[in-house]
Write a protein that holds these residues in place. Structure first.
Motif, PDB file in Angstrom:
ATOM      1  N   UNK A  63       0.859  -1.179   0.000  1.00 39.03           N
ATOM      2  CA  UNK A  63       0.000   0.000   0.000  1.00 39.03           C
ATOM      3  C   UNK A  63       0.899   1.234   0.000  1.00 39.03           C
ATOM      4  N   UNK A  64       0.769   2.045  -1.028  1.00 38.23           N
ATOM      5  CA  UNK A  64       1.501   3.309  -1.099  1.00 38.23           C
ATOM      6  C   UNK A  64       0.545   4.414  -0.657  1.00 38.23           C
ATOM      7  N   UNK A  65       0.979   5.202   0.284  1.00 41.59           N
ATOM      8  CA  UNK A  65       0.110   6.267   0.796  1.00 41.59           C
ATOM      9  C   UNK A  65       0.753   7.632   0.596  1.00 41.59           C
ATOM     10  N   UNK A  66       0.111   8.477  -0.201  1.00 40.12           N
ATOM     11  CA  UNK A  66       0.642   9.813  -0.456  1.00 40.12           C
ATOM     12  C   UNK A  66      -0.008  10.871   0.408  1.00 40.12           C
ATOM     13  N   UNK A  67      -0.784  10.457   1.409  1.00 37.24           N
ATOM     14  CA  UNK A  67      -1.477  11.428   2.241  1.00 37.24           C
ATOM     15  C   UNK A  67      -1.379  11.090   3.714  1.00 37.24           C
ATOM     16  N   UNK A  68      -2.455  11.410   4.441  1.00 39.03           N
ATOM     17  CA  UNK A  68      -2.488  11.204   5.887  1.00 39.03           C
ATOM     18  C   UNK A  68      -2.583   9.709   6.215  1.00 39.03           C
ATOM     19  N   UNK A  69      -2.335   9.395   7.462  1.00 35.40           N
ATOM     20  CA  UNK A  69      -2.329   8.005   7.902  1.00 35.40           C
ATOM     21  C   UNK A  69      -3.705   7.359   7.746  1.00 35.40           C
ATOM     22  N   UNK A  70      -3.695   6.053   7.533  1.00 41.41           N
ATOM     23  CA  UNK A  70      -4.934   5.298   7.408  1.00 41.41           C
ATOM     24  C   UNK A  70      -4.715   3.946   8.099  1.00 41.41           C
ATOM     25  N   UNK A  71      -5.751   3.132   8.107  1.00 39.82           N
ATOM     26  CA  UNK A  71      -5.637   1.809   8.717  1.00 39.82           C
ATOM     27  C   UNK A  71      -6.288   0.776   7.809  1.00 39.82           C
ATOM     28  N   UNK A  72      -5.570  -0.295   7.554  1.00 46.93           N
ATOM     29  CA  UNK A  72      -6.154  -1.429   6.832  1.00 46.93           C
ATOM     30  C   UNK A  72      -6.881  -2.280   7.863  1.00 46.93           C
ATOM     31  N   UNK A  73      -8.211  -2.330   7.753  1.00 43.96           N
ATOM     32  CA  UNK A  73      -8.990  -2.972   8.805  1.00 43.96           C
ATOM     33  C   UNK A  73      -9.381  -4.410   8.488  1.00 43.96           C
ATOM     34  N   UNK A  74      -9.593  -4.706   7.212  1.00 43.77           N
ATOM     35  CA  UNK A  74      -9.923  -6.083   6.850  1.00 43.77           C
ATOM     36  C   UNK A  74      -9.790  -6.262   5.344  1.00 43.77           C
ATOM     37  N   UNK A  75      -9.807  -7.519   4.934  1.00 44.85           N
ATOM     38  CA  UNK A  75      -9.691  -7.862   3.519  1.00 44.85           C
ATOM     39  C   UNK A  75     -10.708  -8.950   3.217  1.00 44.85           C
ATOM     40  N   UNK A  76     -11.316  -8.871   2.054  1.00 47.92           N
ATOM     41  CA  UNK A  76     -12.246  -9.928   1.668  1.00 47.92           C
ATOM     42  C   UNK A  76     -12.037 -10.281   0.201  1.00 47.92           C
TER      43      UNK A  76
END
Ligand SMILES: [Cu+2]
Length: 162
Positions: A63-76
């Protein structure tokens, strides 16, 4: 107080920098650690190594993030009854509830480290196919990614070099 380079503070900063180097690829500005702005997540380098059996498959991506922090919460995924998120530490994997996506940084799911586990497979992914996967982020919502199924031994060259 000494201001020489070997103060505990300097050592701490050095350790922190070394840790960040593993995940923060190309983070030029250190302005936003928390709050302010929105995340800009982009998922790349995704693949699933063709599993040897039909029980379970692994998945990798960055995951490349060019902005503020985020959270990966789940995957389906449509092919799996459940997709779990794992870390690997000292060769032992451990299920995690969520993963932090650093501001202006990266979250790596790469061989030998973090990985997805596709469990209760509805069908066995075969090399050359694509598997639709949905990554759910706390801020960015759902990001759909087609994971190509690669050879069982496939391992992309490290993206650490620019
Ligand atoms: Cu695992």
């Amino acid at each position: 107080m000494s201001r020489r380079g070997r103060t505990p503070l300097a050592l701490g900063a050095l350790t922190l920098a070394a840790g960040l180097a593993l995940t923060a690829c190309g983070s030029g500005d250190a302005d936003t650690d928390a709050g302010g702005g929105t995340p800009q997540v982009k998922v790349g380098e995704a693949f699933i190594p063709a599993p040897a059996s039909g029980d379970m498959a692994a998945g990798f991506f960055v995951v490349h993030n060019g902005g503020a922090a985020d959270t990966l919460t789940s995957v389906s995924s449509e092919i799996a009854g459940e997709v779990t998120l794992h870390t690997t530490e000292d060769g032992v994997m451990k299920e995690q509830g969520s993963f932090a996506v650093p501001a202006h940084g990266e979250l790596d799911f790469e061989r030998g480290g973090n990985h997805l586990m596709f469990e209760n497979l509805k069908k066995r992914p075969k090399e050359g196919e694509k598997v639709a996967v949905e990554l759910h982020f706390a801020e960015s919502g759902t990001v759909k990614v087609d994971f190509p199924v690669k050879a069982a031994t496939y391992n992309p060259t490290s993206h650490a070099s620019h």
